[in-house]
Design a protein around this motif. Structure first.
Motif, PDB file in Angstrom:
ATOM      1  N   SER A 169      40.610  21.465 132.111  1.00  0.00           N
ATOM      2  CA  SER A 169      41.671  20.575 131.630  1.00  0.00           C
ATOM      3  C   SER A 169      41.168  19.207 131.179  1.00  0.00           C
ATOM      4  O   SER A 169      41.936  18.410 130.634  1.00  0.00           O
ATOM      5  CB  SER A 169      42.721  20.370 132.732  1.00  0.00           C
ATOM      6  N   ARG A 170      39.896  18.895 131.441  1.00  0.00           N
ATOM      7  CA  ARG A 170      39.403  17.562 131.082  1.00  0.00           C
ATOM      8  C   ARG A 170      37.907  17.597 130.800  1.00  0.00           C
ATOM      9  O   ARG A 170      37.150  18.289 131.496  1.00  0.00           O
ATOM     10  CB  ARG A 170      39.674  16.577 132.219  1.00  0.00           C
ATOM     11  N   THR A 172      34.872  14.621 130.189  1.00  0.00           N
ATOM     12  CA  THR A 172      34.544  13.195 130.164  1.00  0.00           C
ATOM     13  C   THR A 172      33.071  13.026 129.813  1.00  0.00           C
ATOM     14  O   THR A 172      32.211  13.683 130.407  1.00  0.00           O
ATOM     15  CB  THR A 172      34.820  12.546 131.536  1.00  0.00           C
ATOM     16  N   SER A 181      37.125  10.437 126.880  1.00  0.00           N
ATOM     17  CA  SER A 181      37.831  11.345 127.773  1.00  0.00           C
ATOM     18  C   SER A 181      38.782  12.197 126.943  1.00  0.00           C
ATOM     19  O   SER A 181      39.500  11.670 126.094  1.00  0.00           O
ATOM     20  CB  SER A 181      38.603  10.535 128.825  1.00  0.00           C
ATOM     21  N   THR A 183      41.766  15.163 127.252  1.00  0.00           N
ATOM     22  CA  THR A 183      42.675  16.043 128.003  1.00  0.00           C
ATOM     23  C   THR A 183      43.587  16.741 127.000  1.00  0.00           C
ATOM     24  O   THR A 183      43.511  16.480 125.797  1.00  0.00           O
ATOM     25  CB  THR A 183      43.522  15.239 128.995  1.00  0.00           C
TER      26      THR A 183
END
Length: 450
Positions: A169-170, A172, A181, A183
């Motif tokens: 889901s992310r 970075t 970042s 998302t």
């Protein structure tokens, strides 16, 4: 020649003396070894008792580095909302620092749906719709995109480098030049620069982005921007009412902190002065009265000022006046003890001299006692006022007043560290100013010693 009893006695005495000296040397030798051993044992116990190993294990040096850099730098957020496709560029991500439509910082350019961000040193980020590409010199292009509810990551190599943290889901990416970042809902790139951006004027001010030369020209002989007031007055108003740094609120908070310390210290001095005469042995013959006054001082100063602050804030509610009362209660105990001890050491010849003129008790205190002790009292009161200026910062954080409240609020956001550093600088300047002012007043009233 045969030895006499006196010779045997002298030899025995020398033997006893030698044994005593040797025993003393041995004892000192053991003590010299035992003290460092005891200190090492205590340090070892402290290391286990306070879990020093766990503390070092939990330490996040990367966070420390970010905090320190945030003290002297700011970050610009370039955000793309993946739901609305809108682009927002804002200082520290705040609405008050958002760039107006059509205005961008020099390192951001837009061409239709394509946004290019130059982080410097060859590091570039490109948004092409919901696809973000980070160009890392010497490594290659890192492409991040969205596939339904999942975030996809495409790398030039097979292994995940340490500067990338990825999950479903992310993603970075942290590099020395900035951070990106990604998302499902948004793409955000942070660019760090040194300084306190918008410290003087916010982006909606007509003076924003102008250099010192332009501002001086506008202030002195430039055409009026607002016909109703001079440019200098307009500049001061824009600075004073800066919505990002809130200089007006900060200056009022500083004044409130100093006022809290002043009210608390002076009230304590005025209350403690008459009570000190009751507690002094040479002014109050009654043992019961003296003991009562001294135990009252012990009670006031036996409880720390912070404890009084918490108790009083529950009783009277938060506010600067509650902090001033807490300072007054604590300092009444301290002043009472110090004043009474000073009174017990006054020169009685002066008192007897004034008494010989027929002066009553109050006149003796006014003309024979106070001239001896006032310089000592003033010195102590000024020192406590200076010290209470620092304490009022912490007390203000509890009772919700002064610069302490603003400092606590800035720390609690976990992101406004440049504001934290601004408040800390002001607190240090305030303490330095109080130190200089109290020294000047002390010199004027008491005189400097050679």
């Amino acid at each position: 020649m045969s030895a006499t009893a006196a010779d045997f006695g002298s030899t025995g005495a020398r033997t006893d003396l030698r044994e005593a000296v040797v025993a003393g040397i041995n004892r000192r030798k053991w003590i010299s070894f035992a003290i460092p051993v005891l200190i090492l044992v205590y340090l070892g116990y402290s290391a286990f008792a306070f879990d020093v190993a766990g503390l070092l294990q939990r330490a996040r040096l990367d966070n420390v580095q970010i905090l320190l850099s945030d003290f002297v730098s700011y970050k610009t957020h370039v955000t793309r909302d993946n739901r609305s496709a809108s682009i927002v560029v804002a200082i520290e991500g705040e609405n008050k620092g958002t760039y107006p439509e059509g205005q961008m910082p020099g390192f951001v350019s837009m061409d239709g749906d394509v946004v290019r961000i130059d982080l410097g040193g060859g590091h570039r980020v490109t948004y092409e719709g919901p696809v973000a590409t980070y160009s890392y010199p010497g490594y290659g292009e890192i492409v991040v995109s969205r596939d339904g509810n999942r975030v996809d990551l495409s790398l030039p190599g097979e292994d995940l480098p340490p500067f990338i943290n990825a999950s479903r889901s992310r993603v970075t990416i942290k590099t020395p030049r900035g951070r990106m970042s990604y998302t499902r809902n948004k793409i955000e790139t942070f660019k760090y620069d040194y300084g306190w951006e918008l410290f003087f004027f916010t982006l909606d001010s007509p003076f924003a982005g102008k250099g010192p030369g332009e501002l001086i020209e506008l202030a002195l002989w430039g055409e009026r921007i607002d016909p109703d007031r001079s440019n200098l007055s307009y500049m001061f108003s824009e600075f004073w009412n800066n919505r990002m740094w809130r200089h007006k609120d900060v200056m009022w908070a500083i004044f409130e902190t100093v006022l809290m310390a002043f009210l608390g210290t002076m009230t304590a001095a005025l209350v403690a002065l008459p009570l000190a005469f009751v507690a002094a042995l040479n002014f109050t013959p009654s043992r019961v009265a003296r003991a009562g006054a001294r135990r009252l001082f012990d009670f006031f100063r036996g409880v720390d000022g912070l404890i009084w602050t918490i108790i009083l804030s529950r009783a009277f509610g938060p506010g600067p006046l509650t902090g001033a009362i807490a300072i007054a209660i604590t300092d009444t105990g301290s002043f009472g003890k110090m004043f009474s001890e000073a009174l017990e050491n006054v020169d009685h010849k002066q008192i007897e001299g004034v008494q010989s003129t027929g002066a009553n008790v109050l006149q003796r205190a006014r003309f024979a006692v106070l001239p001896q002790v006032v310089p000592v009292f003033l010195s102590q009161v000024l020192y406590y006022f200076e010290s209470n200026t620092r304490s009022a910062t912490v007390i203000g954080a509890i009772v919700g007043g002064g610069i302490g409240l603003l400092l606590t609020q800035a720390i609690s956001t976990q992101k406004d560290w440049e504001e934290v550093s601004y408040y800390i600088v002001l607190i240090i300047l305030m303490v330095m100013a109080m130190d200089s002012a109290s020294g000047w007043i002390r010199a004027k009233l008491i005189g400097r010693s050679s």
